[in-house]
Enzyme design. Sequence first.
Site, short mmCIF file in Angstrom:
data_model
loop_
_atom_site.label_atom_id
_atom_site.label_comp_id
_atom_site.label_asym_id
_atom_site.label_seq_id
_atom_site.Cartn_x
_atom_site.Cartn_y
_atom_site.Cartn_z
N GLU A 103 0.85 -1.19 0.00
CA GLU A 103 0.00 0.00 0.00
C GLU A 103 0.88 1.24 0.00
O GLU A 103 2.09 1.17 0.25
CB GLU A 103 -0.95 0.00 1.20
CG GLU A 103 -2.07 -1.03 1.08
CD GLU A 103 -3.11 -0.93 2.17
OE1 GLU A 103 -3.03 0.02 2.99
OE2 GLU A 103 -4.00 -1.78 2.21
N HIS A 112 -9.34 10.80 3.13
CA HIS A 112 -8.98 9.71 2.21
C HIS A 112 -9.15 10.21 0.78
O HIS A 112 -10.17 10.82 0.46
CB HIS A 112 -9.86 8.49 2.45
CG HIS A 112 -9.26 7.23 1.90
ND1 HIS A 112 -9.23 6.96 0.55
CD2 HIS A 112 -8.65 6.20 2.51
CE1 HIS A 112 -8.62 5.80 0.36
NE2 HIS A 112 -8.27 5.31 1.53
N ARG A 140 -1.35 9.70 1.73
CA ARG A 140 -2.75 10.04 1.50
C ARG A 140 -3.01 11.54 1.39
O ARG A 140 -3.79 11.99 0.56
CB ARG A 140 -3.62 9.45 2.62
CG ARG A 140 -3.79 7.96 2.51
CD ARG A 140 -4.62 7.42 3.65
NE ARG A 140 -4.84 5.99 3.46
CZ ARG A 140 -5.49 5.23 4.33
NH1 ARG A 140 -5.97 5.76 5.44
NH2 ARG A 140 -5.67 3.94 4.10
N HIS A 157 -11.79 10.91 6.76
CA HIS A 157 -11.62 9.47 6.93
C HIS A 157 -11.10 9.05 8.30
O HIS A 157 -11.69 8.20 8.95
CB HIS A 157 -10.67 8.96 5.84
CG HIS A 157 -10.42 7.49 5.89
ND1 HIS A 157 -11.42 6.56 5.76
CD2 HIS A 157 -9.25 6.78 6.05
CE1 HIS A 157 -10.90 5.34 5.84
NE2 HIS A 157 -9.59 5.44 6.02
N ARG A 206 -1.36 9.48 8.98
CA ARG A 206 -1.30 8.04 9.24
C ARG A 206 -0.83 7.25 8.03
O ARG A 206 -1.29 7.45 6.92
CB ARG A 206 -2.68 7.52 9.66
CG ARG A 206 -2.74 6.01 9.83
CD ARG A 206 -4.04 5.54 10.39
NE ARG A 206 -5.15 5.70 9.50
CZ ARG A 206 -5.52 4.83 8.55
NH1 ARG A 206 -4.79 3.74 8.37
NH2 ARG A 206 -6.57 5.04 7.81
#
Length: 539
Positions: free
Chosen positions: A121, A239, A287, A348, A383
Amino acid sequence: MKYSKYSVVIIGSGAAGLYLALSVAKNNRLKDGILVVTKSSLNECNSRLAQGGIVSVMPDINKNDNVTSHVMDTIKAGCGLSDFNVAKFISENSSTVIKDLIDLGVEFDRDENGNLAFTLEAAHSMPRILHAGGDSTGRVIEDKLAECVRKSDSIEVYEGTIAVELLCDNKNTCRGVLVYNPNTDSYEAIYSNAVVLATGGVGQVYEYTTNPAVATADGVALAHLAGAEVSDMEFVQFHPTALKTSSGSKNMPLVSEAVRGEGAKLLNTNKESFMQMYDKREELAPRDVVARAIFHEMERTNSKNVFLDISPIGLERFKKRFPSITSICNECGIDLEEKLIPVAPAAHYFMGGVKVNLNMETSVKNLYAIGEVSRTGLHGANRLASNSLLECVVCAYKLSGILSKRNLDAPKSFDGKVKSILELYDADVLNDIIETGILRRMLKKAMWENAGIIRNKTGLKNALRVLDDIALITRNSRVYASKEGYELRNSLIAAKLIAEAALVREDSIGAHYREDTAEDVPQTTDRYAETLGAEVSRI
C-alpha cells in the site's frame, strides 16, 4: 436512575474495544465482570469498514521486512511527528497480535501455497499488509471478535446505549460513566475503576466522510468534558478515494488505497493522468498528498470527482481481489466494464484525540483510551496506510496487560462531585425544542468548507463563528433529551477543538494544510534523515 458496577467498562465496540474485552476476560480475578457499551449494534463501527488490511511485520515469513523498515515508513508518513518509541513498540508487537487474531479464528487471505498473502500500500517500502475476504479485512476481524464476545460468559454488552458523562471526582479520578438508553429514555450510573474509551473517530463532524453514522466524536467530547488532555486535534486525514455516487450521498463508501497499490491510476474528468505533476511517487504518495492533488484537479477542471482507472489491474482480477468494492459499485450503478470508478476525497481518519502514554493512560486517573479516539503518537501528522487496525489491537493487547496487574474492584464510595453530576442529569433537560438535524448539517458544512482539506485563517475563523452560533442556539447545554442531542453536543465540542488547533498551527505539515502561511512540507526529504538515522540505530 439505575446503578450498577463492573470491573472494566469499555465504551465502544470496534476492533480495539472488542479485542480488549476478550483479552481482559482471560483475567479470572475480575469479580464484577466486563461491560461493553455501544450506541448502535455490537459491530457497527469504523473498524468494520476498513478494506485495505492490517500491517503485520513478520520477518520470519516475510523475509524482506523488519521493524526498522516499518518504523521508518511510519515516521516518514507522519512527517517526523510520530513518537519513535510508540512506533517501535507497535511494530514489534504486530506479529504477536496477528497470530492471536488467527488463533481466534480470523482467516487472513493466503496465496496458492497456503502462505499468508502480503500486499503493498501507499508509502510502505515493501508488501507487509495482510487482508481478509479480499477487501473486507475490517469486517472479517470485527465479525469474528463480535462472535467471540457474544459467546463469552464474562462480557456483558449494552447495545443502543450512549455514554454521556464520565463520573470523575474531585481528585481527577474516573469512578465510572453515566449512560443513556434512548429506547427506554433512561439513565444508568455505572461505577468502575477502569473506564476505557474506544469510541472511534470524528468523521461525522464533516459533510463528506467515509465514516459510519456513529462516528460523532463521542469519546473526544467525553474526555474533554472530564478535563482529560487532548492533542494533535488539527490532524484529520482525508482519504483520497471515496466513491462518488450519482445520488450525491455525503456518507461515501471507501475505495481502498489497496486499489492503487495493485496498480490503478488516477485520471481527471478529461481522462488525463495527473499525479506525476504533484509527486514523484504518483499514486503511491501518502494520502494527504494524493487527497490535495485530487482536490486541486477537481477545482482546475471544475468537476465533482476524478476517476480511478482500474484497467492496469484488469477487470477480472479486480473483481476477485476487491469483491466488496465490486459489490458497492454494482449497487451504486457504476459500470465496471468501463474500468473507471468516480472518486473524491472525504474525511476518513483522526490522527489526534485523547492523549495517552504507552500504558494507554489519559491525564485522568482510571481513564484509558485506545483505537482511533486516542492520540498515542503513532501517526504523527499523517497516518501510514493500514496502521490503524494494527494500533487498535496492539494497544488493546498492551492495556489488557496493564489492567491484569490492577485491583479492579468497583468503587464503593463517591465524593460530592460525582453526586452533583448525577443530580445534573436528574434535573430538567433541554427538550427537543431545537432541530438537531439542521444544526448538525450546519456544523458539518462549516467544517468541510473551512476546516477541511485546504485551510486558511479566514476560513477557520468563519467555522468558529458558525460553531459559536450553534452553541448559542443550544444554550451550550450539557444535558439533552435524545441521543441525537448528545451527538450534536459531542460533535460541536470536537469541531471547535479541531478548528482552534488548526488556527493555532500556522505551518503546513501532513494532513494539516494552511494555504495562507507556509508551503507544504515534503514528506520524505532530508529534513528527517538525521532524526531517523539516530532513532533507527536504537532498534
